[in-house]
Structures are given as C-alpha cells and as structure tokens.
Design a protein around this motif. Sequence first.
Motif, mmCIF file in Angstrom:
data_model
loop_
_atom_site.group_PDB
_atom_site.id
_atom_site.type_symbol
_atom_site.label_atom_id
_atom_site.label_comp_id
_atom_site.label_asym_id
_atom_site.label_seq_id
_atom_site.Cartn_x
_atom_site.Cartn_y
_atom_site.Cartn_z
ATOM 1 N N THR A 185 -44.279 29.440 9.238
ATOM 2 C CA THR A 185 -44.085 28.420 10.281
ATOM 3 C C THR A 185 -43.384 29.027 11.498
ATOM 4 O OG1 THR A 185 -41.992 27.719 9.270
ATOM 5 C CG2 THR A 185 -43.955 26.445 8.692
ATOM 6 N N LEU A 186 -43.747 28.496 12.659
ATOM 7 C CA LEU A 186 -43.100 28.919 13.906
ATOM 8 C C LEU A 186 -42.007 27.908 14.262
ATOM 9 C CD1 LEU A 186 -46.358 29.815 15.886
ATOM 10 C CD2 LEU A 186 -44.906 31.348 14.526
ATOM 11 N N ALA A 187 -41.240 28.222 15.305
ATOM 12 C CA ALA A 187 -40.128 27.349 15.713
ATOM 13 C C ALA A 187 -40.606 25.905 15.918
ATOM 14 C CB ALA A 187 -39.478 27.880 16.983
ATOM 15 N N ASN A 188 -41.744 25.748 16.611
ATOM 16 C CA ASN A 188 -42.270 24.401 16.856
ATOM 17 C C ASN A 188 -42.564 23.640 15.574
ATOM 18 O OD1 ASN A 188 -42.154 24.151 19.569
ATOM 19 N ND2 ASN A 188 -44.241 24.927 19.952
ATOM 20 N N ASP A 189 -43.154 24.335 14.607
ATOM 21 C CA ASP A 189 -43.467 23.691 13.324
ATOM 22 C C ASP A 189 -42.185 23.207 12.647
ATOM 23 O OD1 ASP A 189 -46.115 24.605 13.756
ATOM 24 O OD2 ASP A 189 -45.618 26.525 12.817
ATOM 25 N N LYS A 190 -41.138 24.014 12.747
ATOM 26 C CA LYS A 190 -39.877 23.642 12.092
ATOM 27 C C LYS A 190 -39.262 22.428 12.782
ATOM 28 C CE LYS A 190 -38.822 28.312 10.408
ATOM 29 N NZ LYS A 190 -39.674 29.187 11.264
ATOM 30 N N ASN A 191 -39.267 22.455 14.114
ATOM 31 C CA ASN A 191 -38.777 21.286 14.859
ATOM 32 C C ASN A 191 -39.555 20.032 14.465
ATOM 33 O OD1 ASN A 191 -36.633 21.906 16.819
ATOM 34 N ND2 ASN A 191 -38.082 23.436 17.559
ATOM 35 N N GLU A 192 -40.864 20.198 14.299
ATOM 36 C CA GLU A 192 -41.745 19.073 13.985
ATOM 37 C C GLU A 192 -41.467 18.520 12.584
ATOM 38 O OE1 GLU A 192 -43.456 17.548 16.142
ATOM 39 O OE2 GLU A 192 -44.358 16.141 14.700
ATOM 40 N N LEU A 194 -38.644 18.628 10.991
ATOM 41 C CA LEU A 194 -37.363 17.915 11.063
ATOM 42 C C LEU A 194 -37.546 16.544 11.710
ATOM 43 C CD1 LEU A 194 -34.839 20.690 12.177
ATOM 44 C CD2 LEU A 194 -34.860 19.458 9.997
ATOM 45 N N PHE A 195 -38.340 16.515 12.789
ATOM 46 C CA PHE A 195 -38.478 15.277 13.550
ATOM 47 C C PHE A 195 -39.364 14.264 12.850
ATOM 48 C CE2 PHE A 195 -39.782 12.618 17.186
ATOM 49 C CZ PHE A 195 -38.508 12.242 17.586
ATOM 50 N N SER A 196 -40.555 14.689 12.429
ATOM 51 C CA SER A 196 -41.503 13.710 11.891
ATOM 52 C C SER A 196 -41.165 13.300 10.455
ATOM 53 C CB SER A 196 -42.933 14.232 11.992
ATOM 54 O OG SER A 196 -43.058 15.416 11.254
ATOM 55 N N GLU A 197 -40.603 14.199 9.678
ATOM 56 C CA GLU A 197 -40.332 13.851 8.281
ATOM 57 C C GLU A 197 -38.909 13.345 8.043
ATOM 58 O OE1 GLU A 197 -41.650 16.798 5.435
ATOM 59 O OE2 GLU A 197 -43.253 17.423 6.795
ATOM 60 N N ASN A 199 -36.668 12.532 10.875
ATOM 61 C CA ASN A 199 -36.116 11.889 12.063
ATOM 62 C C ASN A 199 -34.888 12.619 12.631
ATOM 63 O OD1 ASN A 199 -36.403 9.934 13.990
ATOM 64 N ND2 ASN A 199 -35.048 8.473 12.963
ATOM 65 N N ILE A 200 -34.921 13.951 12.494
ATOM 66 C CA ILE A 200 -33.819 14.756 13.026
ATOM 67 C C ILE A 200 -34.292 15.476 14.273
ATOM 68 C CG2 ILE A 200 -32.345 16.785 12.619
ATOM 69 C CD1 ILE A 200 -32.447 16.046 9.601
ATOM 70 N N ASN A 201 -33.586 15.259 15.371
ATOM 71 C CA ASN A 201 -33.860 16.000 16.595
ATOM 72 C C ASN A 201 -32.977 17.247 16.584
ATOM 73 O OD1 ASN A 201 -34.057 17.024 19.156
ATOM 74 N ND2 ASN A 201 -33.930 15.035 20.192
ATOM 75 N N TYR A 202 -33.598 18.407 16.372
ATOM 76 C CA TYR A 202 -32.812 19.626 16.228
ATOM 77 C C TYR A 202 -31.867 19.853 17.407
ATOM 78 C CZ TYR A 202 -31.390 24.438 15.546
ATOM 79 O OH TYR A 202 -30.627 25.571 15.399
ATOM 80 N N ASN A 203 -32.339 19.506 18.604
ATOM 81 C CA ASN A 203 -31.512 19.728 19.797
ATOM 82 C C ASN A 203 -30.273 18.854 19.849
ATOM 83 O OD1 ASN A 203 -33.056 21.807 20.901
ATOM 84 N ND2 ASN A 203 -34.563 20.311 21.624
ATOM 85 N N LYS A 204 -30.206 17.870 18.953
ATOM 86 C CA LYS A 204 -29.005 17.029 18.903
ATOM 87 C C LYS A 204 -28.025 17.502 17.826
ATOM 88 C CE LYS A 204 -30.196 13.326 21.707
ATOM 89 N NZ LYS A 204 -31.441 12.548 21.561
ATOM 90 N N GLU A 205 -28.420 18.532 17.081
ATOM 91 C CA GLU A 205 -27.490 19.098 16.096
ATOM 92 C C GLU A 205 -26.285 19.678 16.852
ATOM 93 O OE1 GLU A 205 -27.934 19.621 12.339
ATOM 94 O OE2 GLU A 205 -28.776 17.725 13.064
ATOM 95 N N PRO A 206 -25.114 19.741 16.214
ATOM 96 C CA PRO A 206 -23.916 20.248 16.913
ATOM 97 C C PRO A 206 -24.136 21.630 17.529
ATOM 98 C CG PRO A 206 -23.314 19.320 14.798
ATOM 99 C CD PRO A 206 -24.817 19.322 14.832
ATOM 100 N N GLU A 207 -23.606 21.794 18.721
ATOM 101 C CA GLU A 207 -23.808 23.064 19.434
ATOM 102 C C GLU A 207 -23.161 24.248 18.727
ATOM 103 O OE1 GLU A 207 -22.680 22.139 23.600
ATOM 104 O OE2 GLU A 207 -24.789 22.639 23.936
ATOM 105 N N ILE A 208 -22.068 23.999 18.020
ATOM 106 C CA ILE A 208 -21.419 25.119 17.311
ATOM 107 C C ILE A 208 -22.386 25.726 16.282
ATOM 108 C CG2 ILE A 208 -20.284 23.601 15.617
ATOM 109 C CD1 ILE A 208 -17.937 25.596 15.563
#
Length: 269
Positions: A185-192, A194-197, A199-208
Amino acid sequence: RAAMAKSKFEYVRDFEAEDKCLPNCWIVVRLDGRCFHRFADQHDFKKPNDDCALNLMNKCAQAVMEEMGEIVIAYGQSDEYSFVFKKDTNLFKRRASKLMTLVVAKFASSYVFYWKDYFKDKSLLYPPGFDGRIVLYPNDQNLKDYLCWRQADCHINNLYNTVFWTLVQKSGLTPVQAQERLKGTLANDKNEILFSEFNINYNKEPEIYRKGTVLIWKKVDEIIKKKITTGETEEKEIEQTRMRNRPIPLHCDIIGNEFWEHNPEILLD
Ligand code: ATP
Ligand code: ATP
Ligand code: MG
Ligand code: MG
Ligand code: MG
Ligand code: MG
C-alpha cells in the motif's frame, strides 16, 4: 615516584587516535535506543505512540541541551534524537568521541533519572542502552536535508504504525494479518483505510506523533521564588520574573522553508 611512572608509561597516550571533527561543518550526534521494540513491549508502551515515553525522550534531550551548550537544534522521534552543534563550536576541541559519548551518556542517565516523573508507578525493569553516531554536514542545505530525512522517516513510520495498530486494535486483525493487509500500500491507500474504515483523519492525529519534536532555544519568562530577609530575623518569600533561554519543544514541519525563515538564527554563526 608518580612523576617517574608517568614519564615511563606515558608513551601509550600516542596510541590514541585523533578524531577532531572537520572545521566549518555542522556536527550531528544521533542516538537511538537499543532494542526498544522489546523495551517498549516490556514496559507496556501504548501502541502506536506512548505519550509518556515521547515526553521522557524530550525531557532527556532538553537536559542534554542545557548541559552541553552550543547545540542549536535537536530533533527527536520514536527512540531516537539528533543534536546539532553550532558549526564553529570548539567544545572539547571538536573531538568526536568526547562530544558523542557525553551526549549519549547524559541522555541515558537522564532517561533513568527522570523515568519516575513520566511513568509514575510503572517501574523501570532494567537499564536501557542507547547507541550513538556522529555525522558531519558541510553546508546548510545538507543539514536541513538531514533533519528533513529524519522527519520524513517519522511520518512514514507513524502513518504505517497508525494503520497497523488500528487494524489490530479496532478490527481484531492479528499482527500478521494487518501486515499482509498493508503490503504494497502507498501513503494514499493508508490514509484511505483510516478514513473510510475507521473514520480517522490522519492529518488530525496529534502533531507530536506525525512530526516528532524539534527543540530550539527561545527566551521565556520564568518565575523564581526567592527568600529575602526583611528584619533582623524575618524572612519573606517573593516571586521574581526572569527571562531565560530554554530549549522549547515544537511539533512543526521542518521540511520546507517556513520553519527556517521563521527561525533564521539557528543557522547563523
Ligand atoms: P535497534 O537496537 O536496532 O535500534 P529497536 O528495537 O530499538 O532496534 P528501532 O528501529 O530503533 O528498533 O525502533 C524503535 C522501536 O521502539 C519502535 O519500533 C517502537 O516499537 C518502539 N517505540 C519507541 N518509542 C515508542 C513510543 N513512544 N511509543 C511506542 N513505541 C515506541
Ligand atoms: P573532566 O570533566 O575533565 O574529566 P573531572 O573533574 O572529572 O574533569 P578528572 O581528571 O576526571 O577530573 O578527575 C576526577 C575527579 O573526581 C578526581 O580528581 C576526584 O576529585 C574525583 N573522584 C573520582 N572518583 C572519586 C572517588 N572514588 N573518591 C573521591 N573522589 C573521586
Ligand atoms: Mg536501528
Ligand atoms: Mg532503537
Ligand atoms: Mg529508532
Ligand atoms: Mg572526569
């Protein structure tokens, strides 16, 4: 007697190799926890990111910066930390082994010393080890690229670990199944995923977690308590504000120009 013994035996000093860092280069010391995969398991680190462990790492790095001086920036993620000495530092005559061992030793002893402040009742089961290396970068671009490389590594690993542990913790996949699922899987697939299955928006994970920790020197106001004698025998405690230079943690992008444009003093002599 002592003096004679010295003259007779002192030739052995010549066996020491010179290890002065090349002038005009940025000196980077990177340390990394030894077998921290296991260390994390044995101390029940929260997966994929244990906040206490990250905060302890940052505390140790601050202790290193406070003690050594001449470190202009540090960057940490997972079980590693990089320290950058100003390029014209003459600390320990730029001897690589002195700089590296003092950084790593201070960090390791701080890890043990401050453990209880971060893990409270959880006891430290054995003394952890950290390896160290030293790398010289001849120009500013090389140094920035080095730091970007570590931050990109943080991003890649954290994205992978976030999906991996979500699959294990929320879908009940075994680690082997989660690994299979992520193969290729590529970065996009991983983001997808998290989001579709989940409901996690990776970009909202803590910055630390996503960006790691940058430590740079900033002037901060600190309140200190001071005892003053008022009369013959009376004492009074007063509070005073003092401006101090401290290594302050940031969890921002160091990839790209913005950070460097906002903090130009880091790269100045
Ligand atoms: P080596 O001795 O070669 O460095 P290692 O087991 O330390 O081996 P690393 O590549 O350094 O391997 O990875 C560090 C590991 O430590 C991570 O994979 C992770 O499992 C664990 N770890 C470190 N920090 C944390 C944290 N804050 N939360 C959870 N796990 C962590
Ligand atoms: P540097 O940072 O350059 O090493 P230093 O103060 O550590 O400076 P050293 O030449 O390493 O100087 O000497 C170590 C000193 O530590 C000794 O001179 C002594 O004062 C003290 N010391 C070390 N071990 C003991 C001990 N077991 N008992 C009493 N004093 C000790
Ligand atoms: Mg390693
Ligand atoms: Mg490690
Ligand atoms: Mg590591
Ligand atoms: Mg000594």
